[in-house]
Design an enzyme around this catalytic site. Sequence first.
Site, short mmCIF file in Angstrom:
data_model
loop_
_atom_site.label_atom_id
_atom_site.label_comp_id
_atom_site.label_asym_id
_atom_site.label_seq_id
_atom_site.Cartn_x
_atom_site.Cartn_y
_atom_site.Cartn_z
N HIS A 174 51.70 38.07 8.58
CA HIS A 174 51.51 36.96 9.51
C HIS A 174 50.10 36.99 10.09
O HIS A 174 49.53 38.06 10.34
CB HIS A 174 52.55 37.00 10.62
CG HIS A 174 53.90 36.52 10.18
ND1 HIS A 174 55.06 36.84 10.85
CD2 HIS A 174 54.28 35.75 9.13
CE1 HIS A 174 56.11 36.28 10.24
NE2 HIS A 174 55.65 35.62 9.19
N ASP A 205 48.80 36.50 12.95
CA ASP A 205 48.53 37.20 14.21
C ASP A 205 48.56 38.71 14.06
O ASP A 205 48.32 39.45 15.03
CB ASP A 205 49.51 36.75 15.30
CG ASP A 205 50.96 37.03 14.95
OD1 ASP A 205 51.29 37.02 13.75
OD2 ASP A 205 51.77 37.25 15.87
N HIS A 244 61.53 42.25 9.12
CA HIS A 244 61.00 41.03 9.73
C HIS A 244 60.74 39.96 8.67
O HIS A 244 61.28 38.85 8.74
CB HIS A 244 59.71 41.38 10.48
CG HIS A 244 59.02 40.23 11.12
ND1 HIS A 244 59.61 39.45 12.10
CD2 HIS A 244 57.78 39.72 10.93
CE1 HIS A 244 58.76 38.51 12.47
NE2 HIS A 244 57.64 38.65 11.78
N HIS A 292 62.27 38.14 15.04
CA HIS A 292 61.95 39.08 16.12
C HIS A 292 63.24 39.55 16.78
O HIS A 292 64.21 38.80 16.91
CB HIS A 292 61.05 38.42 17.16
CG HIS A 292 59.72 38.00 16.64
ND1 HIS A 292 58.65 38.85 16.56
CD2 HIS A 292 59.29 36.80 16.15
CE1 HIS A 292 57.61 38.21 16.06
NE2 HIS A 292 57.98 36.96 15.81
N HIS A 352 52.83 42.47 22.42
CA HIS A 352 53.26 41.27 21.70
C HIS A 352 54.33 40.52 22.50
O HIS A 352 55.44 40.27 22.03
CB HIS A 352 53.79 41.66 20.32
CG HIS A 352 53.86 40.50 19.35
ND1 HIS A 352 54.87 39.57 19.38
CD2 HIS A 352 53.05 40.13 18.35
CE1 HIS A 352 54.69 38.69 18.42
NE2 HIS A 352 53.57 38.99 17.78
#
Length: 677
Positions: free
Chosen positions: A85, A87, A166, A359, A381
Site C-alpha cells: 500500500h 502509505d 492484511h 485492519h 497509524h
Amino acid sequence: MDARKRRAEDAAEVSFDEDASNSAEITPLGAGNEVGRSCIIFKYQGKTIMFDCGIHPGYSGLSSLPYLDEVDLTTVDVALITHFHLDHCAAVPYLLTKTRFKGRIFMTHPTKVIYNSLLRDFARLNKGSAPDEQLYSEEDIDASMDKIEVVDFQQTLEITPYRAGHVLGAAMFMVEIAGMRCLYTGDYSRVPDRHLPVIIEATYGVSRHLPREERERHFLNTIHTTVAKQGKVLLPVVALGRAQELLLMLDEYWDKTPQLQKVPIYQASGMMRKAMTVYQTYDHNPFDFRHVTHLNTTKQFDDIGPCVMMATPSGLQSGVSRDVFDAWCDDPRNAVVLCDFAVQKPLRAQVAHISFSAHADFDQTSSFLDSVQPPHIVLVHGEVTEMGRLKNALERGAQALNIDRNVFMPRNNQTVMIEHKPLRVVRLMGRLAEKPPAEGQAARGVLVSVGGTSTASTQLLHPDDLPAYTKLYKGRVTQRQAIQISKSFADIRLALEVMFEGVGGDGTHPVQRSGSASPQREKDKDSRGKGKEPELLEDTIYHAMPCHGNPTPKRLKNTITHAEKDKDSRGKGKEPELLEDAMSFHATPCHAMPCQSNSDTNNHNNPHAEKDKDSRGKGKESELLEDAMSVTVGDHVTVTYHPANASTGLAAHVLVEWEGGKIGDMVADAVVAVLLQ
C-alpha cells in the site's frame, strides 16, 4: 524538505531513567498520531532498523514524505517493508535514489511484484506535476527494484516475517537484537504470534467491526436497494486486497439474483486487473468473473441507467473515484458505499459505511495483545483521538487482568525509550572449549565478533587460536617514549625502586644487574691462546636483593675475575673496555621473576646503533650499547638510560618502552611521572 522540517512541539523522550546504552529507541518519522506515511525507526545496541517508508495520501510532493531529514540515514542498517500500500511503501524509490541511505531493504515476493506495478502508475500519474511535486521517475523505480531483496514467510535472517493477513504478501516483521525481540505488525488482521515489544497499528482505535455475515448482508442489501430504484452505486476501494473480495461477493450475488443480471458491474482500475496475475502466481485464482466488466478508461463507460462502479482511490481525494463521485453526487437515488478506511470522506452524497477493512478492530487488537502480553506497546497509524481511546482501553484491560503493560502513542519525531538489558552470549572456541569454566569462573581470551546481531555471533578465543577460527593473527604493540633527563642512572634507579618497591604489601623487588656483552665479540683466540668469549663471561657483576618473605638482610656480592689481556697504548685491556660500562638492572616482583643473572639483556633496545665501524675501527653499535643501562619495572615497562654522547650530539635521556595495554599503559604512566619529577 526544509519546508517540512519540524519537530512536534511537545516531543519528549520517554525513558525509565536507566543506562542509555541498554535502551531501545522507537521513533515514528511518519504515522505518529496520523494515518499515512508509515515510517518507524527502531534503534538498539548500535543497530538501526527502519519499518516501512510510505507517503501521506492527504499531501503531495515532498510534503507527503516521512520526516527522513530527522535521522542520519547512513546509520540505518536495514529497511523492512510490510506490504504494497502506498502509505507503507511509496517513498521507497525516493529513499533508495534521492537520499544517503546505504543499508539493505527487504520485502516479500508478492509485495515486490505489486510494488513495481503500483508505483509505476503512481509515477505516471505525477509525471506532469510541478518538479517539486514529482518525487521520482520510472527510472528511479527500476533502480530501486535492483536494490530490493526478498524474503519468505518464516525465513529467519535475524529478522523473521510472519503472515499479517492484511493483503497478499503482507508481513509482520520480528527483529531480534542482543536478546531483545521487537514485533512491528504494520497493517494486520489477527495472527497469534508471541514477541516483545510490539509496535502495532491503531487505525480503528476502539471501534468494533460488525460480524462478517451481518456486514456482507448489509453491503449487498444496500446495493440491491439502490439499483432497484434506478440508482448508481460507487464503490471507492484500494486497488489490491479488499477490491477483489468485494467483486467476488457481487459476482456470486448476481448469480443468485436473476433480476439484477442486466445491471452492469464495472471495475475501472487497471492496477486491480494487473493484480489478478499476481494472485495467480502466489495464491489460488478464484477471479473468474461472469458479471464484471473491466474498463480500460472511463470513456468506455455508458453512463445510462443503474450500475455498480468500483474505482480507486478509496479516499476519494483524486482519480477515477473522485471524478465519478462528482458526476453522481447530486442525484439522491445514487449511493456511495465506503468499504475501507477513508482519510477524506465525501460531503455531498448519501453514504453507507460498511467496513470490509483488513485492519484489525478493537476486539482483534485487544485479544491479540492479551494473548501475547507484551510489556511495551507503541501505537502508530491512527488518528490521535481514536488512538488515545485505544491507549486508555488497553491500559484498563491490562489493569483488570493484572498484566504489566506500558502503552505509548508517540507523535512524529518523538522518541520512546524502552529499557532492556542486552543478552550477552559468547561461544567458547578452540582450547578454551576443551575445559569449560565452572559457573562463576572467569574465562579470559580474545572476544571476536563474527558478524550479525544474533546471540551466538560472538566468540571467545585463546590468542593462539585466532588464525584457526578467524582471519586475525596475534600481534604485539610496543610503545616508546624518550625523555631528556639530567639525573644519573643511579638516581633514576633509586627513584624507581623507592616508588615501585613493596607496594600494597607485595614485598621488595629483587634487582638484578649484569654486564652486557658486545654482540661484536669474536670467538678467535687472543695471543695467549685464551678464547675471548669465556673471557667476557668472567666479567659478570651480580647485585642481589632479598626476595619477599626472606629475612636475610640485603647483601652485595661483587665477584670480579679479570683475565690477563693484552694492553693497548693506554695500558688497558681492550676487551674489558667494552664491558665495564654495560650494566643491566631488572626490578620485578619476586613471584614473577627469580633472582638470576642475565648477561645479554636489552642489547636490542638501542634504536641508534649502527653497524658501520668508526674511525677507531670499533663498531658504533657496540659503542652505544656499552653506555646503555636499563631497569625493568614489573613485567611491563623497561627504562633504558642513554648518557650524553658528544659524537652524536644527543643529550642524556631515558627511553621508556612498554607493551601496549591497560596494565602496561597504567604502569608506564606511573613510571613517566616518576621520571618527570
